[in-house]
Write a protein that holds these residues in place. Structure first.
Motif, short mmCIF file in Angstrom:
data_model
loop_
_atom_site.label_atom_id
_atom_site.label_comp_id
_atom_site.label_asym_id
_atom_site.label_seq_id
_atom_site.Cartn_x
_atom_site.Cartn_y
_atom_site.Cartn_z
N SER A 1 -10.04 6.81 -3.60
CA SER A 1 -9.71 8.22 -3.45
C SER A 1 -9.45 8.58 -1.99
CB SER A 1 -10.85 9.08 -4.00
OG SER A 1 -10.59 10.45 -3.80
N ARG A 2 -8.37 9.31 -1.74
CA ARG A 2 -7.98 9.82 -0.43
C ARG A 2 -7.56 8.72 0.55
NH1 ARG A 2 -12.46 12.83 -1.61
NH2 ARG A 2 -13.73 11.71 -0.08
N ASN A 3 -7.38 7.50 0.05
CA ASN A 3 -6.98 6.40 0.92
C ASN A 3 -5.46 6.33 1.01
OD1 ASN A 3 -7.07 4.05 2.50
ND2 ASN A 3 -7.04 2.73 0.71
N LEU A 4 -4.87 7.23 1.79
CA LEU A 4 -3.42 7.25 1.98
C LEU A 4 -3.07 6.19 3.02
CD1 LEU A 4 -4.17 10.19 0.87
CD2 LEU A 4 -1.98 10.87 1.85
N VAL A 5 -2.50 5.10 2.55
CA VAL A 5 -2.25 3.93 3.40
C VAL A 5 -1.19 4.25 4.45
CG1 VAL A 5 -1.44 1.54 3.41
CG2 VAL A 5 -2.87 2.37 1.52
N THR A 6 -1.47 3.87 5.71
CA THR A 6 -0.47 4.03 6.77
C THR A 6 0.09 2.69 7.24
OG1 THR A 6 -2.22 4.09 8.45
CG2 THR A 6 -1.45 6.20 7.58
N HIS A 7 -0.71 1.60 7.12
CA HIS A 7 -0.21 0.29 7.54
C HIS A 7 -1.11 -0.80 6.96
CE1 HIS A 7 2.34 -2.23 10.03
NE2 HIS A 7 1.28 -2.91 10.42
N GLY B 1 0.84 -1.20 0.00
CA GLY B 1 0.00 0.00 0.00
C GLY B 1 0.86 1.24 0.00
N SER B 2 0.31 2.34 -0.48
CA SER B 2 1.11 3.54 -0.70
C SER B 2 0.30 4.80 -0.43
CB SER B 2 1.63 3.55 -2.15
OG SER B 2 2.17 4.79 -2.51
N ARG B 3 1.02 5.91 -0.39
CA ARG B 3 0.37 7.22 -0.29
C ARG B 3 -0.26 7.63 -1.62
NH1 ARG B 3 1.20 10.28 4.09
NH2 ARG B 3 0.86 12.19 2.89
N ASP B 4 -0.12 6.79 -2.65
CA ASP B 4 -0.76 7.09 -3.93
C ASP B 4 -2.20 6.58 -3.96
OD1 ASP B 4 -0.54 4.34 -4.22
OD2 ASP B 4 0.88 4.40 -5.87
N SER C 1 -5.57 4.12 7.44
CA SER C 1 -5.44 5.18 6.43
C SER C 1 -5.44 6.57 7.06
CB SER C 1 -6.60 5.07 5.43
OG SER C 1 -6.62 6.17 4.54
N GLU C 2 -4.89 7.50 6.33
CA GLU C 2 -4.94 8.90 6.75
C GLU C 2 -6.32 9.51 6.58
OE1 GLU C 2 -2.00 11.60 5.39
OE2 GLU C 2 -0.30 10.37 6.04
N ASP C 3 -7.23 8.82 5.88
CA ASP C 3 -8.60 9.34 5.77
C ASP C 3 -9.45 8.95 6.99
OD1 ASP C 3 -9.25 6.67 5.40
OD2 ASP C 3 -10.13 6.93 3.42
N LYS C 4 -8.77 8.49 8.08
CA LYS C 4 -9.39 8.20 9.38
C LYS C 4 -10.20 6.91 9.37
CE LYS C 4 -9.81 13.20 10.03
NZ LYS C 4 -10.73 14.32 10.31
N THR C 5 -9.97 6.07 8.36
CA THR C 5 -10.76 4.87 8.17
C THR C 5 -9.91 3.61 8.28
OG1 THR C 5 -12.26 6.04 6.69
CG2 THR C 5 -12.31 3.67 6.58
N LEU C 6 -10.53 2.55 8.80
CA LEU C 6 -9.95 1.23 8.84
C LEU C 6 -10.73 0.35 7.86
CD1 LEU C 6 -7.72 -0.24 10.56
CD2 LEU C 6 -9.58 -1.04 12.03
N GLN D 1 -12.21 10.07 14.31
CA GLN D 1 -12.05 11.52 14.25
C GLN D 1 -10.63 11.94 13.88
OE1 GLN D 1 -13.52 12.78 18.14
NE2 GLN D 1 -15.41 13.47 17.18
N HIS D 2 -9.70 10.97 13.91
CA HIS D 2 -8.30 11.30 13.64
C HIS D 2 -7.69 10.28 12.70
CE1 HIS D 2 -9.26 13.30 17.46
NE2 HIS D 2 -8.37 14.20 17.10
N ILE D 3 -6.56 10.66 12.09
CA ILE D 3 -5.82 9.77 11.20
C ILE D 3 -5.49 8.47 11.92
CG2 ILE D 3 -3.56 9.45 10.09
CD1 ILE D 3 -3.64 12.44 9.39
N GLN D 4 -5.72 7.35 11.26
CA GLN D 4 -5.36 6.04 11.80
C GLN D 4 -3.93 5.71 11.37
OE1 GLN D 4 -7.86 4.22 13.97
NE2 GLN D 4 -8.05 6.45 13.87
N THR D 5 -3.04 5.60 12.36
CA THR D 5 -1.62 5.50 12.08
C THR D 5 -1.10 4.07 11.94
OG1 THR D 5 -1.16 5.57 14.45
CG2 THR D 5 -1.13 7.68 13.26
#
Length: 262
Positions: A82-88, A59-62, A102-107, A125-129
């Motif tokens: 769209s907007r699914n910037l992967v964090t892990h 997964g990527s920030r793309d 994801s940075e879109d606050k979603t799992l 409510q916050h970015i999921q790291t």
């Protein structure tokens, strides 16, 4: 290097870095990679190997997830949200599912058979790291960014009944960067651990959310990731003092002790 993932029961592992490449390495091989996987347009931020070691998900920030055949090194599936910037990323044990924060606050829970979203957990409510799945594959945990105690929590979810969160772990004062399920002896309660940019590692009662122990690694700066060794040891990476080796003691109370740094 942004991510590392081991192929179970082998000497091979994958690495990902800011150059958008994923490399396969062999511990018994040369200093050169055995495979180079290219397909992402931005930094690769997630790596997960399937339980049978036949597939790799990246997964990527793309906003893209790619599924690779480990044997051939070929990309077999691609999905973009769209907007699914992967964090892990992590693979659910014994299942064809991949968990993704994801940075879109979603799992999200992905089905690797066609690489489709099988479930989206309620938006936080916050970015999921970071995200992690329990050894039995029944529960998962995610953690969030934040500052001054706002956000800065971890959340426990049930992968079988996915509509609502089970428990939240609140007590850090800066971004929670990593969360793990700790292996337990049969006589002990289930516990999870979190590490944060506030230089603290906390152990929590998995079921009640009560904080059982806090270890302050002063001078280490932000704590970025953790890895579980066995029932006795935990590794914790830091900005300023490298990797800490933490010893877990199972006496009358569960405790952590910083025994080495390297």
């Amino acid at each position: 290097m942004s991510q590392v993932a081991i192929i179970p029961k082998s000497t091979q592992f994958f690495s990902a870095s800011r150059d958008r490449m994923v490399m396969m390495w062999d511990l018994h091989g040369t200093s050169q990679p055995t495979q180079q996987l290219s397909g992402h347009a931005m930094v690769v931020t997630g790596l997960a190997v399937s339980p049978d070691s036949s597939q790799l998900c990246t997964g990527s920030r793309d906003n893209t997830l790619l599924l690779w055949d480990v044997g051939t090194g070929q990309c077999v599936e691609r999905a973009s949200v769209s907007r699914n910037l992967v964090t892990h990323l992590c693979w659910v044990p014994s299942e064809p599912y991949i968990l993704q924060s994801s940075e879109d606050k979603t799992l999200r829970l992905w089905d690797s058979r066609g690489l489709q979203v099988a479930h989206m957990f309620p938006t936080k409510q916050h970015i999921q790291t970071h995200c992690e799945v329990s050894m039995d594959g029944y529960k998962c945990i995610s953690c969030s960014n934040g500052f001054g105690g706002e956000g800065c929590e971890a959340t426990l979810w049930d992968l079988r009944q996915t509509r609502n969160r089970i428990c939240e772990y609140k007590g850090h004062f800066q971004t929670v960067a990593s969360c793990v399920f700790l292996p337990r002896k049969s006589t002990l309660m289930p516990v999870v651990a979190t590490s944060s940019h506030d230089s603290k590692v906390k152990i929590w009662n998995q079921d009640t959310g009560a904080c059982l122990f806090t270890l302050s690694l002063d001078g280490s700066g932000p704590l970025t990731s953790m890895a579980v060794g066995d029932t006795s040891f935990l590794l914790c990476a830091s900005f300023h003092r490298g990797i800490h080796l933490l010893k877990m003691s199972h006496g009358q109370a569960l405790e952590l002790q910083d025994v080495a740094a390297f």
